[in-house]
Design an enzyme around this catalytic site. Structure first.
Site, PDB file in Angstrom:
ATOM      1  N   THR A  97      -3.697   9.153  -4.037  1.00  0.00           N
ATOM      2  CA  THR A  97      -3.456   8.630  -5.387  1.00  0.00           C
ATOM      3  C   THR A  97      -3.918   9.685  -6.372  1.00  0.00           C
ATOM      4  O   THR A  97      -5.127   9.923  -6.515  1.00  0.00           O
ATOM      5  CB  THR A  97      -4.250   7.332  -5.615  1.00  0.00           C
ATOM      6  OG1 THR A  97      -3.885   6.385  -4.611  1.00  0.00           O
ATOM      7  CG2 THR A  97      -3.962   6.758  -6.991  1.00  0.00           C
ATOM      8  N   LYS A 172       2.063   3.391  -8.547  1.00  0.00           N
ATOM      9  CA  LYS A 172       0.697   3.120  -8.071  1.00  0.00           C
ATOM     10  C   LYS A 172      -0.234   2.854  -9.267  1.00  0.00           C
ATOM     11  O   LYS A 172      -1.145   2.029  -9.196  1.00  0.00           O
ATOM     12  CB  LYS A 172       0.203   4.305  -7.229  1.00  0.00           C
ATOM     13  CG  LYS A 172      -1.257   4.278  -6.862  1.00  0.00           C
ATOM     14  CD  LYS A 172      -1.592   3.338  -5.718  1.00  0.00           C
ATOM     15  CE  LYS A 172      -3.108   3.285  -5.512  1.00  0.00           C
ATOM     16  NZ  LYS A 172      -3.538   2.700  -4.278  1.00  0.00           N
TER      17      LYS A 172
HETATM   18  P1  NAP Z   1     -12.087   9.340   2.110  1.00  0.00           P
HETATM   19  O1  NAP Z   1     -12.414   8.422   3.234  1.00  0.00           O
HETATM   20  O2  NAP Z   1     -13.188   9.765   1.197  1.00  0.00           O
HETATM   21  O3  NAP Z   1     -11.441  10.658   2.780  1.00  0.00           O
HETATM   22  C1  NAP Z   1     -11.032  11.742   1.983  1.00  0.00           C
HETATM   23  C2  NAP Z   1     -10.416  12.782   2.903  1.00  0.00           C
HETATM   24  O4  NAP Z   1      -9.948  13.880   2.120  1.00  0.00           O
HETATM   25  C3  NAP Z   1     -11.399  13.369   3.893  1.00  0.00           C
HETATM   26  O5  NAP Z   1     -10.701  13.689   5.078  1.00  0.00           O
HETATM   27  C4  NAP Z   1     -11.888  14.634   3.176  1.00  0.00           C
HETATM   28  O6  NAP Z   1     -12.384  15.614   4.070  1.00  0.00           O
HETATM   29  C5  NAP Z   1     -10.605  15.080   2.547  1.00  0.00           C
HETATM   30  N1  NAP Z   1     -10.794  15.929   1.364  1.00  0.00           N
HETATM   31  C6  NAP Z   1     -11.291  15.556   0.159  1.00  0.00           C
HETATM   32  N2  NAP Z   1     -11.309  16.598  -0.691  1.00  0.00           N
HETATM   33  C7  NAP Z   1     -10.812  17.652  -0.007  1.00  0.00           C
HETATM   34  C8  NAP Z   1     -10.571  19.009  -0.335  1.00  0.00           C
HETATM   35  N3  NAP Z   1     -10.842  19.488  -1.573  1.00  0.00           N
HETATM   36  N4  NAP Z   1     -10.066  19.825   0.618  1.00  0.00           N
HETATM   37  C9  NAP Z   1      -9.785  19.346   1.848  1.00  0.00           C
HETATM   38  N5  NAP Z   1      -9.987  18.063   2.234  1.00  0.00           N
HETATM   39  C10 NAP Z   1     -10.494  17.236   1.312  1.00  0.00           C
HETATM   40  O7  NAP Z   1     -10.906   8.787   1.206  1.00  0.00           O
HETATM   41  P2  NAP Z   1      -9.800   7.679   1.540  1.00  0.00           P
HETATM   42  O8  NAP Z   1     -10.358   6.330   1.274  1.00  0.00           O
HETATM   43  O9  NAP Z   1      -9.174   7.987   2.857  1.00  0.00           O
HETATM   44  O10 NAP Z   1      -8.754   7.975   0.336  1.00  0.00           O
HETATM   45  C11 NAP Z   1      -7.838   9.058   0.395  1.00  0.00           C
HETATM   46  C12 NAP Z   1      -6.815   8.875  -0.736  1.00  0.00           C
HETATM   47  O11 NAP Z   1      -6.149   7.620  -0.572  1.00  0.00           O
HETATM   48  C13 NAP Z   1      -7.418   8.863  -2.144  1.00  0.00           C
HETATM   49  O12 NAP Z   1      -6.544   9.488  -3.045  1.00  0.00           O
HETATM   50  C14 NAP Z   1      -7.557   7.368  -2.440  1.00  0.00           C
HETATM   51  O13 NAP Z   1      -7.556   7.074  -3.815  1.00  0.00           O
HETATM   52  C15 NAP Z   1      -6.315   6.824  -1.752  1.00  0.00           C
HETATM   53  N6  NAP Z   1      -6.397   5.406  -1.376  1.00  0.00           N
HETATM   54  C16 NAP Z   1      -7.512   4.904  -0.757  1.00  0.00           C
HETATM   55  C17 NAP Z   1      -7.551   3.558  -0.414  1.00  0.00           C
HETATM   56  C18 NAP Z   1      -8.762   2.943   0.271  1.00  0.00           C
HETATM   57  O14 NAP Z   1      -8.816   1.705   0.380  1.00  0.00           O
HETATM   58  N7  NAP Z   1      -9.721   3.725   0.745  1.00  0.00           N
HETATM   59  C19 NAP Z   1      -6.463   2.730  -0.698  1.00  0.00           C
HETATM   60  C20 NAP Z   1      -5.333   3.267  -1.301  1.00  0.00           C
HETATM   61  C21 NAP Z   1      -5.317   4.612  -1.638  1.00  0.00           C
HETATM   62  P3  NAP Z   1     -13.911  15.551   4.611  1.00  0.00           P
HETATM   63  O15 NAP Z   1     -13.877  14.656   5.824  1.00  0.00           O
HETATM   64  O16 NAP Z   1     -14.246  16.939   4.943  1.00  0.00           O
HETATM   65  O17 NAP Z   1     -14.759  14.990   3.493  1.00  0.00           O
END
Ligand code: NAP
Length: 289
Positions: A97, A172
């Site tokens: 997102t 979104k």
């Molecule tokens: P998360 O658990 O914090 O995971 C983030 C992932 O992105 C991790 O694999 C992290 O790597 C990687 N990452 C972050 N910054 C990076 C960078 N600069 N370079 C390379 N890798 C990077 O987040 P998530 O909940 O999966 O969410 C991911 C996306 O989906 C976001 O945009 C969020 O808004 C969206 N989203 C989330 C949800 C939800 O319920 N969680 C629902 C809908 C949409 P590391 O493992 O090394 O930290």
């Protein structure tokens, strides 16, 4: 079966990549913290690479699900980013997102290399990712969407093309605008019910069958009453999402008065140390705890 690369194995990406592998596609993963990529490969097979650039030259489809604007720009367009080494005709699908502006930057970079690009943010949370039942809102060219749809359907049960690039991210934003006002309303109702000494189980049973029903009420009502917030969609992710909505609204001149107020409430929660709590923790402000 396609050759797929998945970049970002977080709460969402890890199970989404898993569903693509389970469907029989050959999957290469990349994660900034390599230990998670090793764990994923041990669980699902396939292989991992230590940079996006190294992972993608042979891929038909490259997915990313990372964090905020700079994170998507880093994995797609930065040093060792994916798009520069993708083969012509391949497709990049961003499930993060982020802003519509970033969707446009990726689209333009892809176009210059004959790589198709879709912005494809998701809704449905961790449970939707784990069950493979996400809603996916997609922006990009129709032919590129048609080609990518069978792979996106590995983790999405409702996949809707909204229009050209950026339209997926704008859809979104509408999703998050709805949630912000709704969760504040639900918080006020439940806080009121507690003050009125109502039986909250009976209340939720009654009103979740009527016009006030919502996903938040059905899935979060009982945990809000019990003060349980250590799961779900984090306050700090919602702050990012509402910042993106407010920035877009400043451009298109849509009025978002309630969203602006609730964004401030989420800032307060984060300052109180609750940034990793689920978004339903808005009720904590009303309780003062
Ligand atoms: P998360 O658990 O914090 O995971 C983030 C992932 O992105 C991790 O694999 C992290 O790597 C990687 N990452 C972050 N910054 C990076 C960078 N600069 N370079 C390379 N890798 C990077 O987040 P998530 O909940 O999966 O969410 C991911 C996306 O989906 C976001 O945009 C969020 O808004 C969206 N989203 C989330 C949800 C939800 O319920 N969680 C629902 C809908 C949409 P590391 O493992 O090394 O930290």
């Amino acid at each position: 079966m396609a050759k797929v690369v998945f970049l970002g194995l977080g709460v969402m990406g890890y199970p989404m990549a898993g569903h693509i592998a389970t469907a029989g596609h050959s999957v290469v993963v990349y994660n900034r913290t390599t230990a998670k990529a090793e764990k994923w490969v041990a669980e699902h097979g396939g292989s991992y690479c230590v940079t996006p650039a190294e992972a993608v030259p042979d891929a038909d489809f490259v997915f990313s699900c990372v964090g905020d604007d700079p994170d998507v720009l880093a994995v797609a367009l930065g040093d060792n980013g994916a798009i520069a080494t993708m083969k012509p005709g391949a497709i990049y699908i961003d499930n993060s997102t982020v802003s519509a502006d970033v969707a446009g930057q990726l689209y333009a970079a892809g176009k210059a290399r004959s790589v198709g690009v879709l912005d494809a943010p998701v809704s449905g949370g961790q449970a939707g990712a784990e069950n493979g039942s996400l809603t996916v809102m997609v922006g990009g060219d129709q032919a590129v969407f048609d080609a990518a749809l069978p792979v996106i359907e590995c983790y999405g049960t409702r996949v809707v093309r909204m229009g050209d690039y950026g339209k997926g991210q704008q859809a979104k934003m509408c999703n998050q605008i709805c949630i912000a006002g709704l969760v504040q309303g639900l918080s006020e109702a439940l806080n009121f019910a507690i003050a009125a000494e109502l039986n909250t189980d009976a209340l939720l049973e009654a009103i979740s069958g009527g016009a006030a029903q919502s996903w938040q009420m059905v899935n979060r009502g009982h945990t809000m009453v019990k003060n349980e917030f250590d799961f779900g969609f984090a306050v700090d992710w919602m702050r990012k999402d509402l910042r993106i909505c407010l920035e877009e609204a400043a451009r298109n001149e849509a009025s978002l008065p309630v969203t602006k107020i609730v964004a401030g409430y989420y800032d307060e929660l984060s300052q109180m140390g609750h940034g990793r709590n689920d978004t339903s923790s808005l009720i904590r402000r009303l309780r003062g705890s």
